[in-house]
Design a protein around this motif. Structure first.
Motif, PDB file in Angstrom:
ATOM      1  N   VAL A  72     -40.661   7.540  25.123  1.00 24.08           N
ATOM      2  CA  VAL A  72     -40.432   6.377  24.266  1.00 24.08           C
ATOM      3  C   VAL A  72     -41.285   5.178  24.679  1.00 24.08           C
ATOM      4  CG1 VAL A  72     -38.100   7.093  23.647  1.00 24.08           C
ATOM      5  CG2 VAL A  72     -38.439   5.649  25.660  1.00 24.08           C
ATOM      6  N   LYS A  73     -41.957   5.284  25.827  1.00 28.06           N
ATOM      7  CA  LYS A  73     -42.830   4.192  26.260  1.00 28.06           C
ATOM      8  C   LYS A  73     -43.870   4.736  27.228  1.00 28.06           C
ATOM      9  CE  LYS A  73     -42.726  -0.459  28.306  1.00 28.06           C
ATOM     10  NZ  LYS A  73     -41.860  -1.505  28.929  1.00 28.06           N
ATOM     11  N   ARG A  74     -45.091   4.228  27.104  1.00 28.40           N
ATOM     12  CA  ARG A  74     -46.182   4.620  27.993  1.00 28.40           C
ATOM     13  C   ARG A  74     -46.830   3.373  28.588  1.00 28.40           C
ATOM     14  NH1 ARG A  74     -48.077   9.976  26.877  1.00 28.40           N
ATOM     15  NH2 ARG A  74     -47.145  10.873  24.995  1.00 28.40           N
ATOM     16  N   SER A  75     -47.379   3.521  29.777  1.00 24.33           N
ATOM     17  CA  SER A  75     -48.163   2.436  30.361  1.00 24.33           C
ATOM     18  C   SER A  75     -49.454   2.284  29.555  1.00 24.33           C
ATOM     19  CB  SER A  75     -48.476   2.744  31.827  1.00 24.33           C
ATOM     20  OG  SER A  75     -49.085   4.018  31.951  1.00 24.33           O
ATOM     21  N   PRO A  76     -50.155   1.147  29.680  1.00 22.44           N
ATOM     22  CA  PRO A  76     -51.382   0.940  28.898  1.00 22.44           C
ATOM     23  C   PRO A  76     -52.416   2.043  29.127  1.00 22.44           C
ATOM     24  CG  PRO A  76     -50.672  -1.110  29.908  1.00 22.44           C
ATOM     25  CD  PRO A  76     -49.802  -0.034  30.485  1.00 22.44           C
ATOM     26  N   GLU A  77     -53.166   2.337  28.080  1.00 18.17           N
ATOM     27  CA  GLU A  77     -54.179   3.392  28.166  1.00 18.17           C
ATOM     28  C   GLU A  77     -55.211   3.094  29.250  1.00 18.17           C
ATOM     29  OE1 GLU A  77     -56.953   6.036  25.113  1.00 18.17           O
ATOM     30  OE2 GLU A  77     -56.100   4.128  24.460  1.00 18.17           O
ATOM     31  N   THR A  78     -55.485   1.821  29.485  1.00 14.25           N
ATOM     32  CA  THR A  78     -56.470   1.434  30.502  1.00 14.25           C
ATOM     33  C   THR A  78     -56.004   1.755  31.919  1.00 14.25           C
ATOM     34  OG1 THR A  78     -55.539  -0.805  30.461  1.00 14.25           O
ATOM     35  CG2 THR A  78     -57.496  -0.389  29.106  1.00 14.25           C
ATOM     36  N   GLU A  79     -54.711   2.080  32.076  1.00 13.00           N
ATOM     37  CA  GLU A  79     -54.164   2.389  33.401  1.00 13.00           C
ATOM     38  C   GLU A  79     -53.984   3.889  33.627  1.00 13.00           C
ATOM     39  OE1 GLU A  79     -50.572   0.173  33.927  1.00 13.00           O
ATOM     40  OE2 GLU A  79     -51.527  -1.767  33.523  1.00 13.00           O
ATOM     41  N   SER A 103     -47.455   5.767  33.990  1.00 10.81           N
ATOM     42  CA  SER A 103     -45.990   5.773  33.926  1.00 10.81           C
ATOM     43  C   SER A 103     -45.542   6.072  32.500  1.00 10.81           C
ATOM     44  CB  SER A 103     -45.404   4.434  34.390  1.00 10.81           C
ATOM     45  OG  SER A 103     -45.685   3.405  33.464  1.00 10.81           O
ATOM     46  N   VAL A 104     -44.425   6.750  32.389  1.00 19.58           N
ATOM     47  CA  VAL A 104     -43.828   7.034  31.079  1.00 19.58           C
ATOM     48  C   VAL A 104     -42.319   6.842  31.175  1.00 19.58           C
ATOM     49  CG1 VAL A 104     -45.592   8.638  30.220  1.00 19.58           C
ATOM     50  CG2 VAL A 104     -43.713   9.512  31.625  1.00 19.58           C
ATOM     51  N   THR A 105     -41.739   6.352  30.094  1.00 21.26           N
ATOM     52  CA  THR A 105     -40.287   6.240  29.999  1.00 21.26           C
ATOM     53  C   THR A 105     -39.796   7.335  29.065  1.00 21.26           C
ATOM     54  OG1 THR A 105     -40.344   3.847  30.364  1.00 21.26           O
ATOM     55  CG2 THR A 105     -38.349   4.758  29.362  1.00 21.26           C
ATOM     56  N   VAL A 106     -38.842   8.110  29.544  1.00 17.65           N
ATOM     57  CA  VAL A 106     -38.381   9.294  28.819  1.00 17.65           C
ATOM     58  C   VAL A 106     -36.895   9.167  28.493  1.00 17.65           C
ATOM     59  CG1 VAL A 106     -38.095  11.808  28.919  1.00 17.65           C
ATOM     60  CG2 VAL A 106     -40.094  10.727  29.984  1.00 17.65           C
ATOM     61  N   GLU A 107     -36.555   9.431  27.248  1.00 18.92           N
ATOM     62  CA  GLU A 107     -35.151   9.577  26.858  1.00 18.92           C
ATOM     63  C   GLU A 107     -34.844  11.067  26.804  1.00 18.92           C
ATOM     64  OE1 GLU A 107     -33.924   7.607  23.320  1.00 18.92           O
ATOM     65  OE2 GLU A 107     -34.154   5.598  24.164  1.00 18.92           O
ATOM     66  N   TYR A 108     -33.652  11.437  27.247  1.00 19.25           N
ATOM     67  CA  TYR A 108     -33.311  12.851  27.341  1.00 19.25           C
ATOM     68  C   TYR A 108     -31.793  13.007  27.373  1.00 19.25           C
ATOM     69  CZ  TYR A 108     -32.381  11.567  32.176  1.00 19.25           C
ATOM     70  OH  TYR A 108     -31.873  10.952  33.296  1.00 19.25           O
ATOM     71  N   ARG A 118     -35.140   7.262  31.664  1.00 22.34           N
ATOM     72  CA  ARG A 118     -35.706   7.106  33.002  1.00 22.34           C
ATOM     73  C   ARG A 118     -37.206   6.882  32.913  1.00 22.34           C
ATOM     74  NH1 ARG A 118     -35.237  11.254  38.164  1.00 22.34           N
ATOM     75  NH2 ARG A 118     -36.642  10.088  39.532  1.00 22.34           N
ATOM     76  N   THR A 119     -37.717   6.009  33.776  1.00 18.21           N
ATOM     77  CA  THR A 119     -39.152   5.767  33.857  1.00 18.21           C
ATOM     78  C   THR A 119     -39.715   6.506  35.066  1.00 18.21           C
ATOM     79  OG1 THR A 119     -38.994   3.598  32.789  1.00 18.21           O
ATOM     80  CG2 THR A 119     -40.947   4.016  34.128  1.00 18.21           C
TER      81      THR A 119
END
Length: 227
Positions: A72-79, A103-108, A118-119
């Motif tokens: 549901v969320k990702r760190s910037p592509e430049t990172e 980094s990624v934030t995952v719903e599960y 959780r990230t």
């Protein structure tokens, strides 16, 4: 060939939580992951049509089962970080250089069906992205820059669809998680609801979600519009 195609399939979402079958599958994933000394394992790698990922925490005794996971969320592509990966379902000598989100934030759901978020960072971020690739039928070879860098037998299997599959592998899409769905629901209600008190209540709910001020509170009384 059939086994190769099976690894390329989208997986079925799990709906029977807390069941004996799910617990048995989870136990087998965990034992297989430990036996292979892997950081993570997807059910699809074991020939099971189910959206479940197992992660073994490298620095603790805990472990994580992610049922029907979605980013549901990702760190910037430049990172994005470079990694060299191999896969248990491919020859151990085959290694692919690729990029993963730092980094990624995952719903599960957990094994009981309870929803969690959780990230992940570092190695676990890489691992969860690798395993979730399996959920959508993507292998590390689909991240390869060109077919010429792959063994001939894999290149021949990939030849007809590598460009399309590479586009999917490179796609950094995010799912609309629970919070996103709540926001959409509130937005839909505010478009269809004309009662002033309801609009005010919606504004307060939205302000809590977004961390903003309650705009409707400053609206003058009817018939003067709030702009």
């Amino acid at each position: 060939m059939a086994a190769w195609l099976a690894l390329k399939q989208l997986l079925t979402l799990i709906i029977a939580y807390n069941s004996t079958a799910l617990k048995t599958l989870a136990s087998k994933l965990k034992s297989t992951c430990k036996a292979e000394k892997a950081v993570g394992l997807a059910a699809q790698q074991c020939g099971v049509d189910a959206s479940i990922v197992y992660l073994e925490e490298p620095s603790s005794s805990s472990n994580t089962f992610l049922i029907n996971p979605q980013i549901v969320k990702r760190s910037p592509e430049t990172e994005m970080k470079p990694w060299t990966e191999f896969c248990l379902v491919l020859p151990p000598s085959l290694k692919i250089e690729l990029l993963r989100d730092s980094s990624v934030t995952v719903e599960y759901n957990d094994l009981t069906g309870e929803r969690g978020t959780r990230t992940f960072t570092g190695e676990l971020s890489r691992a969860v992205q690798h395993e979730m690739d399996h959920d959508r039928g993507i292998l590390i070879v689909d991240h390869s820059a060109s077919l010429t860098s792959l063994p001939p037998w894999i290149a021949s299997l990939e030849a007809d669809s590598h460009d399309q599959r590479q586009a999917v592998a490179f796609r950094r899409s995010v799912a609309c998680g629970v919070e996103c769905q709540d926001r959409r629901k509130l937005a839909k209600q505010s478009r269809t609801n004309t009662k002033r008190q309801d609009v005010l209540d919606l504004s307060r709910q939205r302000s809590r979600l977004y961390g903003t001020s309650e705009k409707a509170v400053q609206c003058p009384p009817p018939p003067i519009p709030c702009i």
